[in-house]
Design an enzyme around this catalytic site. Structure first.
Site, PDB file in Angstrom:
ATOM      1  N   GLN C 194     -42.965  44.709   9.970  1.00 24.52           N
ATOM      2  CA  GLN C 194     -44.148  45.421   9.500  1.00 24.52           C
ATOM      3  C   GLN C 194     -45.371  44.813  10.186  1.00 24.52           C
ATOM      4  OE1 GLN C 194     -43.672  48.045   6.835  1.00 24.52           O
ATOM      5  NE2 GLN C 194     -41.731  47.809   7.911  1.00 24.52           N
ATOM      6  N   ALA C 235     -46.517  50.671  -1.897  1.00 24.37           N
ATOM      7  CA  ALA C 235     -45.690  50.486  -0.698  1.00 24.37           C
ATOM      8  C   ALA C 235     -46.529  50.602   0.577  1.00 24.37           C
ATOM      9  CB  ALA C 235     -44.558  51.503  -0.695  1.00 24.37           C
ATOM     10  N   HIS C 236     -45.877  50.363   1.704  1.00 23.29           N
ATOM     11  CA  HIS C 236     -46.579  50.340   2.989  1.00 23.29           C
ATOM     12  C   HIS C 236     -47.208  51.689   3.332  1.00 23.29           C
ATOM     13  CE1 HIS C 236     -42.382  50.913   5.102  1.00 23.29           C
ATOM     14  NE2 HIS C 236     -42.565  51.766   4.148  1.00 23.29           N
ATOM     15  N   ASN C 237     -48.396  51.604   3.906  1.00 17.41           N
ATOM     16  CA  ASN C 237     -49.114  52.763   4.424  1.00 17.41           C
ATOM     17  C   ASN C 237     -49.615  53.728   3.362  1.00 17.41           C
ATOM     18  OD1 ASN C 237     -46.750  52.171   6.716  1.00 17.41           O
ATOM     19  ND2 ASN C 237     -48.831  52.386   7.488  1.00 17.41           N
TER      20      ASN C 237
END
Lengths: 328, 328, 328
Positions: C194, C235-237
């Protein structure tokens, strides 16, 4: 090594067999070996009677099922719980106070307290006799922790918090965090400073990474004997009555009062400003949106189905209100 | 700066373009700039072909869509994953052992281990070659951590825990916390001391603030290649099979056995003492209350509707059993 | 001790009573004592007018209900929020930089910063004026924290993370943890490193033990004024718009974009890659599986019923698609 005689004494049981038999471990009935003690509650199949255990704790009615050493008790599961304490790992001994802890000169630390490295004890904190504090723990100003509590590694206890006797606070738990309170101010939110504390009774267990917010004005209250599992969220001003047990991942919103002797299943959610009386069981994954004023069991869980089946049921569910049966 | 030739080699791809082209970042197809590498899996619109990226990883069938440098592979998403390692931040290097860590003289620390400040390593812990331990980590007595694991900041690993090779344990995770086990003793609860441990295989990832309880008598077991996201609760004696992936906020109750190659969606909950076979997919927010003995996809999720519509459906749902169609 | 005159000035209110009256605490209307200030919003019963409080903040229309000192405002709840700041515990003062912190020589630390014991500040981190950092905090390399933020004990901030002004990050929160990204590689999973970061705006609050993953390639973005409660997973993004407030235990999956001024109830779950527009309210325990493109209130929650009633409804629900009404 513990003798069967000592174990029978611990559980108030009747020994049938060799009192000097030495047990070196407690094991499940299937995984036990020759020097193990195990317990039998009657719920498993016949093959349990072929256990290799050197001794079995059981009810008198199951006595003839086993030919090995036996300890007869009324409640084998409770006896197992009591005996488990005898086998606790040695690292639960107190180890004194680490040179690598930072302890305020204005904290009061009783005798026989252990404090691990990199822990911080704030001004006017009071730590009573026999408390064991792990490593990396933060105990804030004016926090009070009563006799024989165990505060595991990386716990944060902050704000005005009182913790009763014989509590166990598991690793990563946060007690006294800021409640989630805001007033609307035009388009944005004005934070409400949380001025209350947390009051925890005796024999309360708090699970790993569980969070308990301090009250906004009054206290958040957890009464004696409450057991909280991991990753639970207890919001500000919640009250939980004696001996209520709450499984993992439960969320309880602000100002809700829960009675004593309740059991709340994993992943249940309870909205704010509700009242739940004593002796209520809430099943796993259930959502409580209204006060529950009558003891009993409550649910709203939907168990999984194969997803092609579920999708059809769901399609119907989502247009129930338009269905023809609605007009019949 | 990495050349396209080096990247093509890493992903076993066929380079169409300048092998010396220097890439300085990996970017999404829309946000890429002149010196970026990106990837194309075919799922987006035509305008992706207007990417500014200096190079694209893609399938041969999409090759003519892009006029820039190209690396042809069979699976562009997998190639992206492999390439991502080349761009990892430099702070993942090992940094040696901090003077501010407390390490037991009875711990065994291999070469090329890094340990951050304010970390604690207990007696008889075994830390193998190349393990990187962040700051404020607690590694308890007798914990074993195999080669090349990354243990991020503030992780707690306690009790008898074995962790296999190449695992990543994210910040704030707690492994080996006390399982939630009590026997009823009149009106109160008798704590069952948790005497088991946790056994984690190779290449297991554990997300931030996730908790894994140690077993009551036997071990909690996480097999090779399992991937766990953030804020997951794994209760005592759970077993999870190889390469099963579990998304965030999932809760798994005690003694449940989950097979290999399962995928469990976010916020799913699985009750205790169940068996789930290999190759089961459980959709997000689903509750599993019974064993699943057949591979396939399972669900019980209810998607949101505008709340006035939902309320009408809900009103019907809550009296389904009294509906007239029930008698037809 | 704060005078009523000072309080009236703080909330822009009109004082009816003794300007020199000294208040020493803020209390609920029922629990107030002689030297307390309280507030009245009109939602409680008549007996509130019998409060013992020495002063009440209220609307002009309720003025005659109380015979004690009064401060008249338009919005008593907002006034209470503003006043609460005056009563904040003294331990929120800055305390300087602990000798027991490890601070990189390559970090930039402004004036009037406090850093607690056992905290770590990485290379090239930038900590602006007036930031207060608790104990055991990990601030990674290149992290930027703007003016007057409060970073509570045991927080981990890692990876490329920017935090705006006046944020409060509560104890145990993890910001910048690795997103949950894998590509299938035969039977196993290939980790996607990531490489993105987290960008947090001004006046954002993050609750205890909440986790915010860094982006895979681009950033995870939390805009100005967002309020996040405890045990939330972002979570990511994910992107979250201005002044959106999210209650405890919510999970938001990867790449979902949430608009501004949304309110998301406790334990709600939102799947990945969705778009939710501004001014959407999602009720507690609701699951969002599709984009929401129209402002309004959305729900899919099922409230608890006594479990014998629920079981009957559930039995019908699970075979809705086979019901006779389905064919009518």
């Amino acid at each position: 090594m513990i003798t069967l005689a000592a174990i029978a004494h611990e559980v108030d049981g009747q020994l049938e067999g060799d009192p000097d038999f030495a047990v070196d471990a407690l094991h499940g009935i299937q995984t036990a070996c020759r020097s193990s003690l195990t317990f039998y509650t009657g719920q498993f199949s016949q093959k349990n009677s072929q256990t290799k255990a050197g001794a079995v704790i059981l009810k008198s009615e199951h006595s003839e099922l086993f030919s090995t050493n036996r300890i007869i008790v009324e409640d084998p599961y409770l006896a197992y719980a009591r005996v488990s304490r005898l086998f606790v790992l040695e690292n639960n001994r107190t180890h004194g106070i680490s040179d690598h802890a930072v302890i305020s000169d204005h904290a009061v630390i009783a005798d026989d307290v252990s404090i691990g490295p990199f822990s911080v004890i704030g001004d006017e904190a009071v730590i009573e006799y026999g408390v064991r504090i792990g490593s990396g723990v933060h105990i804030g100003e004016k926090v009070s922790i009563k006799r024989r509590c165990v505060i595991e590694d990386r716990v944060v206890i902050t704000g005005p918090v009182d913790i009763g006797r014989d509590c166990v606070i598991s690793a990563g738990a946060v007690i006294g965090s800021c409640g989630f309170g805001y007033a609307r101010d035009g388009n944005s939110w004005q934070r409400i400073e949380q001025l209350g504390g947390v009051k925890i009774g005796d024999r309360v267990d708090v699970g790993a990474n569980t969070t308990i917010d301090r009250g906004s004005l009054d206290n958040t209250v957890i009464e004696d004997g409450v057991k909280l599992d991991n990753l639970i969220q207890i919001a500000h001003n919640v009250q939980i009555g004696e001996n209520t047990a709450i499984a993992g991942c439960v969320g309880i919103a602000g100002s809700t009062r829960i009675g004593g002797n309740c059991r709340i299943g994993g992943r249940a959610a309870i909205l704010g400003h509700l009242e739940i009386v004593d002796n209520v069981d809430i099943l796993a994954n259930t959502l409580v949106t209204k006060s529950i004023l009558k003891p009993g069991e409550y649910a709203s869980m939907i168990p999984a189905q194969p997803s092609n089946v579920w999708r059809k049921n769901l399609a119907m569910l989502r247009r129930l209100s338009r269905s023809t049966f609605n007009k019949s």
